[in-house]
Motif scaffolding. Sequence first.
Motif, short mmCIF file in Angstrom:
data_model
loop_
_atom_site.label_atom_id
_atom_site.label_comp_id
_atom_site.label_asym_id
_atom_site.label_seq_id
_atom_site.Cartn_x
_atom_site.Cartn_y
_atom_site.Cartn_z
N GLY A 274 0.84 -1.19 0.00
CA GLY A 274 0.00 0.00 0.00
C GLY A 274 0.87 1.24 0.00
N ILE A 275 0.22 2.39 0.17
CA ILE A 275 0.94 3.66 0.17
C ILE A 275 0.59 4.43 1.45
N CYS A 276 1.59 5.12 1.99
CA CYS A 276 1.37 6.05 3.10
C CYS A 276 1.65 7.44 2.54
N LEU A 277 0.64 8.30 2.60
CA LEU A 277 0.82 9.67 2.11
C LEU A 277 1.14 10.57 3.30
N ASP A 278 2.24 11.29 3.22
CA ASP A 278 2.61 12.23 4.28
C ASP A 278 2.36 13.65 3.75
N THR A 279 1.48 14.38 4.42
CA THR A 279 1.09 15.72 3.92
C THR A 279 2.29 16.66 3.86
N CYS A 280 3.16 16.61 4.87
CA CYS A 280 4.34 17.48 4.88
C CYS A 280 5.26 17.14 3.71
N HIS A 281 5.44 15.84 3.50
CA HIS A 281 6.38 15.40 2.45
C HIS A 281 5.88 15.77 1.05
N ILE A 282 4.59 15.50 0.76
CA ILE A 282 4.14 15.80 -0.62
C ILE A 282 4.15 17.30 -0.86
N PHE A 283 3.84 18.07 0.18
CA PHE A 283 3.85 19.54 0.06
C PHE A 283 5.28 20.03 -0.22
N ALA A 284 6.22 19.52 0.56
CA ALA A 284 7.63 19.91 0.37
C ALA A 284 8.16 19.42 -0.98
N ALA A 285 7.59 18.31 -1.46
CA ALA A 285 8.04 17.76 -2.75
C ALA A 285 7.46 18.53 -3.93
N GLY A 286 6.53 19.45 -3.64
CA GLY A 286 6.00 20.29 -4.73
C GLY A 286 4.58 20.00 -5.15
N TYR A 287 3.88 19.10 -4.45
CA TYR A 287 2.45 18.88 -4.75
C TYR A 287 1.62 19.91 -3.98
N PRO A 288 0.91 20.79 -4.69
CA PRO A 288 0.14 21.81 -3.98
C PRO A 288 -1.13 21.24 -3.34
N ILE A 289 -1.42 21.66 -2.12
CA ILE A 289 -2.64 21.18 -1.43
C ILE A 289 -3.30 22.31 -0.64
N ASN B 116 0.95 15.96 8.90
CA ASN B 116 1.96 16.85 9.48
C ASN B 116 1.96 18.17 8.73
N ASP B 117 2.07 19.26 9.47
CA ASP B 117 2.28 20.55 8.80
C ASP B 117 3.77 20.63 8.48
N SER B 118 4.16 21.61 7.69
CA SER B 118 5.55 21.68 7.21
C SER B 118 6.21 22.99 7.62
N LYS B 119 7.42 22.87 8.16
CA LYS B 119 8.19 24.07 8.52
C LYS B 119 8.67 24.78 7.27
N LYS B 120 8.89 24.02 6.21
CA LYS B 120 9.46 24.57 4.98
C LYS B 120 8.41 24.72 3.89
N GLY B 121 8.71 25.55 2.93
CA GLY B 121 7.73 25.91 1.90
C GLY B 121 7.54 24.86 0.81
N PRO B 122 6.57 25.15 -0.09
CA PRO B 122 6.27 24.20 -1.17
C PRO B 122 7.48 24.03 -2.10
N GLY B 123 7.76 22.81 -2.45
CA GLY B 123 8.87 22.54 -3.36
C GLY B 123 10.24 22.67 -2.73
N SER B 124 10.30 22.83 -1.40
CA SER B 124 11.59 23.00 -0.71
C SER B 124 12.38 21.70 -0.65
N CYS B 125 11.67 20.58 -0.82
CA CYS B 125 12.27 19.23 -0.70
C CYS B 125 12.87 18.99 0.68
N VAL B 126 12.48 19.78 1.66
CA VAL B 126 13.03 19.60 3.01
C VAL B 126 11.94 19.02 3.92
N ASP B 127 12.31 17.98 4.65
CA ASP B 127 11.38 17.25 5.50
C ASP B 127 11.48 17.74 6.95
N ARG B 128 10.64 18.74 7.31
CA ARG B 128 10.62 19.24 8.69
C ARG B 128 9.16 19.39 9.12
N HIS B 129 8.76 18.53 10.03
CA HIS B 129 7.37 18.55 10.46
C HIS B 129 7.09 19.71 11.41
#
Length: 296
Positions: free
Chosen positions: A172-187, A215-228
């Motif tokens: 299966g898949i686990c979607l992490d809101t912080c990770h996809i946001f940091a990876a550049g998927y807008p939500i 998780n919310d994200s410390k870093k902005g969209p597309g930052s590729c940085v994983d900080r919850h």
Amino acid sequence: MLGAHVSIAGGLHNAPYNGKAGTCEVVQIFTRSRNRWGGRKILPGEVEQFLQAQEETKVRVVCAHDSYLINLASPDRALFRKSWTALLEETKRCDLLEIPLLVAHPGSHVGSGEAKGLKRIAEAINRVFDRSSDGKVSICLETTAGQGTSLGHRFEHLAEILARVENRDRIGICLDTCHIFAAGYPIRTREEYRATMKAFDQVLGLKRLRVIHMNDSKKGPGSCVDRHEHIGRGRIGKVPFGLFLNDRRLLRVPKIIETPKASAREDRINLKRLRSLIEVGPAGRPKPRSSCRGRR
Ligand SMILES: [Zn+2]
């Protein structure tokens, strides 16, 4: 089903109690130290205690997270072997503890290239499933922020792995809101959320989505940085969490926070914040408004 990642310090049976203190309905745990290879054997008495604690608290341990040392995409043969055997061991621990889902980071290709890395991840999972044909736990590949050479920050990466896995009943898949946001998927807006989830559905299929890390994200969209960050206090903001919580297609998917904490108090605050955003009841019907309570 809302909950948090909780500690097993002092024994596995403490996880449900820690979850209860944080007002969790479900929890995620590490079944062993996240930064060490190997782990102490789980004794039958511990399993019993662990299951009993869940009975008593009504807090279900719905998933485990794999060790941070595992790299299923490693080009280093010794580390690759160490990684998939460790993952195999983790699936056995989950089965022993009756934990249905094991969240796993796909891995980092460490400069050897995405295509080769993705192939190795699938190979590792196939080896694990081959050697645990009677296993029950499902491995949930987690979406990543794309830090360094980590794979899984594009839905297509995960689809490529899935396509190569032979036993797809246990994946299966686990979607992490912080990770996809940091990876550049807008939500951040309803339209963005819809488009991102449409892409997820088209590439991976919503039926594969078994866990959501909220998780919310410390870093902005597309930052590729994983900080919850705490819910509503980061760059994602509160609104998108409501979109996930009220999406009728996702009502049965457990949602777990992995937000910073010193004690259960922070979990209570973050979960309260999430619960305040829920507009639909468990069956997908609108939740009765509290203002109706006093009506005759
Ligand atoms: Zn996560």
